[in-house]
Design an enzyme around this catalytic site. Structure first.
Site, PDB file in Angstrom:
ATOM      1  N   ASN A  87       0.801  -1.221   0.000  1.00 29.52           N
ATOM      2  CA  ASN A  87       0.000   0.000   0.000  1.00 29.52           C
ATOM      3  C   ASN A  87       0.835   1.272   0.000  1.00 29.52           C
ATOM      4  O   ASN A  87       0.361   2.321  -0.435  1.00 29.52           O
ATOM      5  CB  ASN A  87      -0.928   0.004   1.221  1.00 29.52           C
ATOM      6  CG  ASN A  87      -1.564   1.356   1.452  1.00 29.52           C
ATOM      7  OD1 ASN A  87      -2.493   1.752   0.754  1.00 29.52           O
ATOM      8  ND2 ASN A  87      -1.055   2.093   2.437  1.00 29.52           N
ATOM      9  N   SER A 139      -4.157   2.380  -8.644  1.00 31.58           N
ATOM     10  CA  SER A 139      -5.057   3.529  -8.682  1.00 31.58           C
ATOM     11  C   SER A 139      -5.715   3.591 -10.049  1.00 31.58           C
ATOM     12  O   SER A 139      -5.115   3.191 -11.060  1.00 31.58           O
ATOM     13  CB  SER A 139      -4.275   4.826  -8.445  1.00 31.58           C
ATOM     14  OG  SER A 139      -5.075   5.967  -8.702  1.00 31.58           O
ATOM     15  N   TYR A 152       3.228   9.720 -10.866  1.00 32.14           N
ATOM     16  CA  TYR A 152       2.400   8.857 -10.013  1.00 32.14           C
ATOM     17  C   TYR A 152       1.608   7.858 -10.858  1.00 32.14           C
ATOM     18  O   TYR A 152       1.561   6.661 -10.553  1.00 32.14           O
ATOM     19  CB  TYR A 152       1.457   9.739  -9.200  1.00 32.14           C
ATOM     20  CG  TYR A 152       0.516   8.998  -8.272  1.00 32.14           C
ATOM     21  CD1 TYR A 152       0.955   8.547  -7.032  1.00 32.14           C
ATOM     22  CD2 TYR A 152      -0.818   8.788  -8.622  1.00 32.14           C
ATOM     23  CE1 TYR A 152       0.082   7.896  -6.171  1.00 32.14           C
ATOM     24  CE2 TYR A 152      -1.683   8.136  -7.776  1.00 32.14           C
ATOM     25  CZ  TYR A 152      -1.229   7.694  -6.544  1.00 32.14           C
ATOM     26  OH  TYR A 152      -2.088   7.034  -5.693  1.00 32.14           O
ATOM     27  N   ALA A 154       2.344   6.710 -13.783  1.00 31.00           N
ATOM     28  CA  ALA A 154       3.254   5.715 -14.352  1.00 31.00           C
ATOM     29  C   ALA A 154       3.578   4.618 -13.355  1.00 31.00           C
ATOM     30  O   ALA A 154       3.603   3.435 -13.703  1.00 31.00           O
ATOM     31  CB  ALA A 154       4.537   6.400 -14.821  1.00 31.00           C
TER      32      ALA A 154
END
Length: 244
Positions: A87, A139, A152, A154
């Protein structure tokens, strides 16, 4: 019918989404270890309430040495790792053309390299015992993109590829690997958006709200349930229907 407690590792579990996942596994009766660069009030509360079932170790997972030390501490205390939830992550706002080397390095080193380091270490132990469950938190931004979050995006897209590759590598040894791609959650990761932006997202979301950590935590519990031995290599989108 109750089950035996499992040893669960949640990276980046000191706040936000990670904290929600830690809480869910503690509530399920599991032994839970987490790490972050520093402690938080949530961490202190878990340590006091669950001294025998909770472990926290400060770690910078962009360092392979820190990742190794963290997993070693878990194994030293409980002897194994049954579940890994990758996470830990960070975002740096700004269009790619204006990003500094430091911006790129910070995001890639934690989101991608940190996940690779921990997954490599934990998967070796899972391979030895021929069982385990891994969930990578990516995401929807890794699928659809978002202005100002190119680096982010990528890294999160890379995690989806990692999920599918690891599922192929580890499936024959009884290890499942899945991913969860959350939509916009009501955590500190959405604090960079102003009220107008958040309102627009809510209006575009069929569920009519932002996500909560519990929405993702429930999916983690489902994906890592021992009965889900045939569910692997999938990335589950949980975004209230935003990308449907």
């Amino acid at each position: 019918m109750s089950r035996e407690p499992r040893v669960v590792v949640v990276t980046g579990g000191s706040r936000g989404l990670g904290a929600g996942i830690v809480q869910a596994y503690l509530a399920a009766g599991d032994l839970v270890a987490t790490c972050s660069r520093s402690s938080t009030p949530e961490v202190e509360a878990w340590a006091a309430e669950h001294p025998d079932r909770f472990l926290f170790k400060p770690a910078d997972l962009s360092s392979s040495d820190d990742a190794q030390a963290f997993v070693d501490a878990v194994v030293e205390r409980w002897g194994r790792v049954d579940v890994l939830i990758n996470n830990a992550g960070v975002a740096r706002d700004g269009i790619l053309a204006m990003s500094s080397d430091d911006d790129i390095d910070v995001v890639v080193d934690l989101n991608l390299k940190g996940t690779l380091y921990v997954s490599r270490i934990v998967s070796r132990r899972m391979l030895a015992k021929r069982s385990g469950s891994i969930v990578n938190i990516s995401s929807i931004v890794g699928r659809s993109g978002y202005r100002g979050l190119g680096v982010y995006s990528a890294t999160k897209a890379a995690l989806d590829g990692l999920t599918r590759s690891m599922a192929r590598e580890l499936g024959s040894r009884g290890i499942t690997v899945n991913g969860i791609a959350p939509g916009y959650l009501r955590t500190e990761m959405s604090h960079g958006l102003d009220e107008a932006q958040l309102g627009q997202i809510v209006r575009r979301t069929p569920a009519g709200r932002l996500g909560e950590p519990d929405d993702i935590a429930r999916a983690c519990l489902f994906l890592t349930d021992p009965s889900n031995s045939y569910l692997t290599g999938q990335v589950i989108v949980i975004d209230g229907g935003l990308t449907s």
